[in-house]
Design an enzyme around this catalytic site. Structure first.
Site, PDB file in Angstrom:
ATOM      1  N   ASP A   1     -80.089  53.225  41.213  1.00 27.81           N
ATOM      2  CA  ASP A   1     -80.969  54.348  41.726  1.00 27.81           C
ATOM      3  C   ASP A   1     -81.265  53.795  43.390  1.00 27.81           C
ATOM      4  OD1 ASP A   1     -81.068  55.696  39.547  1.00 27.81           O
ATOM      5  OD2 ASP A   1     -82.919  54.575  38.869  1.00 27.81           O
ATOM      6  N   CYS A   2     -81.516  52.548  43.495  1.00 28.94           N
ATOM      7  CA  CYS A   2     -81.529  52.311  45.019  1.00 28.94           C
ATOM      8  C   CYS A   2     -80.386  52.002  45.907  1.00 28.94           C
ATOM      9  CB  CYS A   2     -82.505  51.240  44.808  1.00 28.94           C
ATOM     10  SG  CYS A   2     -81.973  49.800  43.754  1.00 28.94           S
ATOM     11  N   TYR A   3     -79.154  51.776  44.971  1.00 28.20           N
ATOM     12  CA  TYR A   3     -78.092  51.868  45.729  1.00 28.20           C
ATOM     13  C   TYR A   3     -77.045  52.860  45.114  1.00 28.20           C
ATOM     14  CZ  TYR A   3     -79.477  47.397  47.990  1.00 28.20           C
ATOM     15  OH  TYR A   3     -80.546  46.504  48.742  1.00 28.20           O
TER      16      TYR A   3
END
Length: 500
Positions: free
Chosen positions: A130-132
């Site tokens: 989700d963050c990468y």
């Protein structure tokens, strides 16, 4: 009695009154002035070495992409780097070889290309989070595009190194270079009189935090290197330096035929002369530094020692070995080692480099352990067929054909009247002889140059020999060349099946 401090020496460097010489020059100074006189006269002795240092690599940070990626797999010019760190941190080993070009190009070449300002292809993959969210990245970079490019070398600047020779009948390609058959040459590495650790064998001034010359820039020792073995005078260093400040004059990639890639590194260490003991140590000569010549024909960790020699003998260009004059050659560059020692001398002399004492000294005792292996190494005697059909060399081809037919065996060991192995005969050899109407003695059609192995030899070495020469079987013989059995590719296949 002479006693100085690093602070006093650095004050002399600062005001330009420092007396600095190379380790090569120090030998003559001690001979002329004596140890006490030399200790009073000289403030700093510079050392240098330039050689293949496989255990080297680059710690780097690429910066974050848009959208960001948590790199799982990473390649520079098709050479894989380790990326099991934070999202865009990676470590590129000098000895890592190219996925496409093999041992002709590797991590060392990528590092040199970066230093020379060349642009690199970068390919990265990820599983996505989700963050990468990004899963694939392709771009091109230069050294200037990296946030950090720190040369972080786990094992450099060996105190000395064992020399190499080859007793076998074929050329060996090794990390010690090309070794000619029948003790045809000796190769060695190390700077001898200029070797940093040989000039401070008790590690009085060399240790964690020592400022050094590294690849043409200032770097640091961060501790002892891996496989540090001070008890046998095989000390090593772990080093770090900023690649962006280095020079390609002192950092070069190389590929050793049949072995792989490596990085030639230039390392120089200044030794502050604090007392007479250190002064005496820095007067070491090539004649004082001894090493062993090992036989690389033995494919084992513990290779037999053929002879002990000193660096003066090695650097002379030839030594006596096995009753003949044998050429010697260095894999490291003494010319560059001397250049490094002299350049470091100029840095110190002109106030561009200050000496430092270690915050923690290197260990003076201990040696590297061998790998713990929980599975026994299978030997040839464990898997060989101890039933082997033999035939005398003066028997006929018809006799050989009958033996193969009766025993359902494809290989016959040909022996002399006293039982020594003299050749090998296969079903194919017999078929060829029959097709050509040759029905003479076995000796006329057998293969006389026979590949053999010993019963206590590791199976891995026997398998490599079978593969190298494209044969399917080898007789197993004792030291008197008496046939004990035979090992075949089928024996090895069954062993692998049991393993996996």
């Amino acid at each position: 009695m002479v006693e100085k401090s690093v602070h006093e020496i650095n004050k002399k460097i600062e005001d330009g009154s420092v007396n600095v010489v190379t380790a090569e020059e120090m030998v003559g100074i001690v001979e002329n002035l004596g140890v006490e006189g030399a200790a009073r006269e000289v403030d700093v002795v510079t050392t240098g070495t330039f050689g293949a240092m496989c255990s080297s690599g680059l710690m780097l940070n690429l910066g974050h992409s848009e959208p960001p990626i948590k790199i799982q797999k990473l390649w520079f010019n098709n050479v894989e780097a380790y990326s099991g760190l934070a999202a865009v941190d990676a470590y590129l080993g000098a000895a890592q070889i190219s996925d496409t070009r093999g041992i002709q190009y590797g991590g060392a070449h990528v590092i040199e290309d970066l230093l020379r300002g060349k642009e690199l292809d970068v390919h990265a993959t990820s599983y996505g989070t989700d963050c990468y969210p990004r899963k694939v990245l392709d771009t091109r970079i230069t050294l200037d595009d990296l946030n950090e490019a720190v040369l972080l070398n786990p094992r450099n600047a060996y105190q000395k190194y064992a020399a190499a020779t080859n007793s076998s009948k074929r050329i060996l390609n090794t990390y010690m270079g090309e070794l000619l058959p029948n003790f045809g040459n000796v190769t060695y590495s190390g700077a001898g009189v200029l070797s940093p650790l040989s000039n401070d064998p008790d590690y009085e001034t060399i240790g964690m935090g020592t400022r050094i010359f590294m690849g043409g820039a200032q770097g640091y020792i961060i501790g002892n290197g891996t496989q540090h073995s001070p008890s046998s005078s095989f000390g090593t260093l772990m080093l770090k330096g900023n690649l962006k400040e280095m020079s390609s004059d002192y950092l070069r990639a190389a590929s050793f035929a049949g072995y792989g890639t490596t990085l030639y590194m230039g390392i120089g260490i200044p030794i502050p002369i604090l007392n007479e003991k250190i002064a005496a140590s820095t007067a070491v000569r090539d004649e004082d530094i001894f090493t062993d010549i090992l036989d690389y024909a033995v494919g084992s960790r513990d290779k037999p020692v053929i002879k002990q020699v000193n660096y003066a003998e090695l650097r002379s260009g030839s030594i006596e070995l096995e009753g003949k004059n044998t050429p010697t050659s260095s894999l490291s560059s003494f010319k560059n080692a001397r250049k490094i020692a002299n350049e470091l001398k100029e840095w110190v002399k002109h106030g561009k480099f200050f000496v430092s004492m270690p915050v923690e000294k290197l260990s003076r005792e201990g040696s590297a352990k061998s790998m713990k292996q929980t599975q026994a190494v299978p030997l040839v005697k464990d898997v060989m067929a101890d039933f082997i059909v033999t035939i005398k060399k003066n028997q006929t081809v018809q006799d050989a054909a009958k033996k193969i037919w009766e025993n359902s065996f494809n290989h016959l060991a040909v022996v002399s009247d006293t039982g020594e192995l003299v050749g090998i005969l296969t079903a194919w050899d017999i078929s060829k002889a029959v097709a050509e109407n040759i029905f003479d003695s076995v000796e006329s059609v057998m293969t006389k140059k026979v590949l053999t192995c010993a019963p206590n030899e590791p199976v891995d070495l026997a398998a490599r020999r079978l593969d190298r020469y494209g044969v399917s079987a080898m007789p197993v013989i004792d030291t008197q060349r008496k046939v004990l059995g035979i090992i075949t590719s089928d024996n090895i296949s069954k062993l692998l099946a049991r393993r996996y």
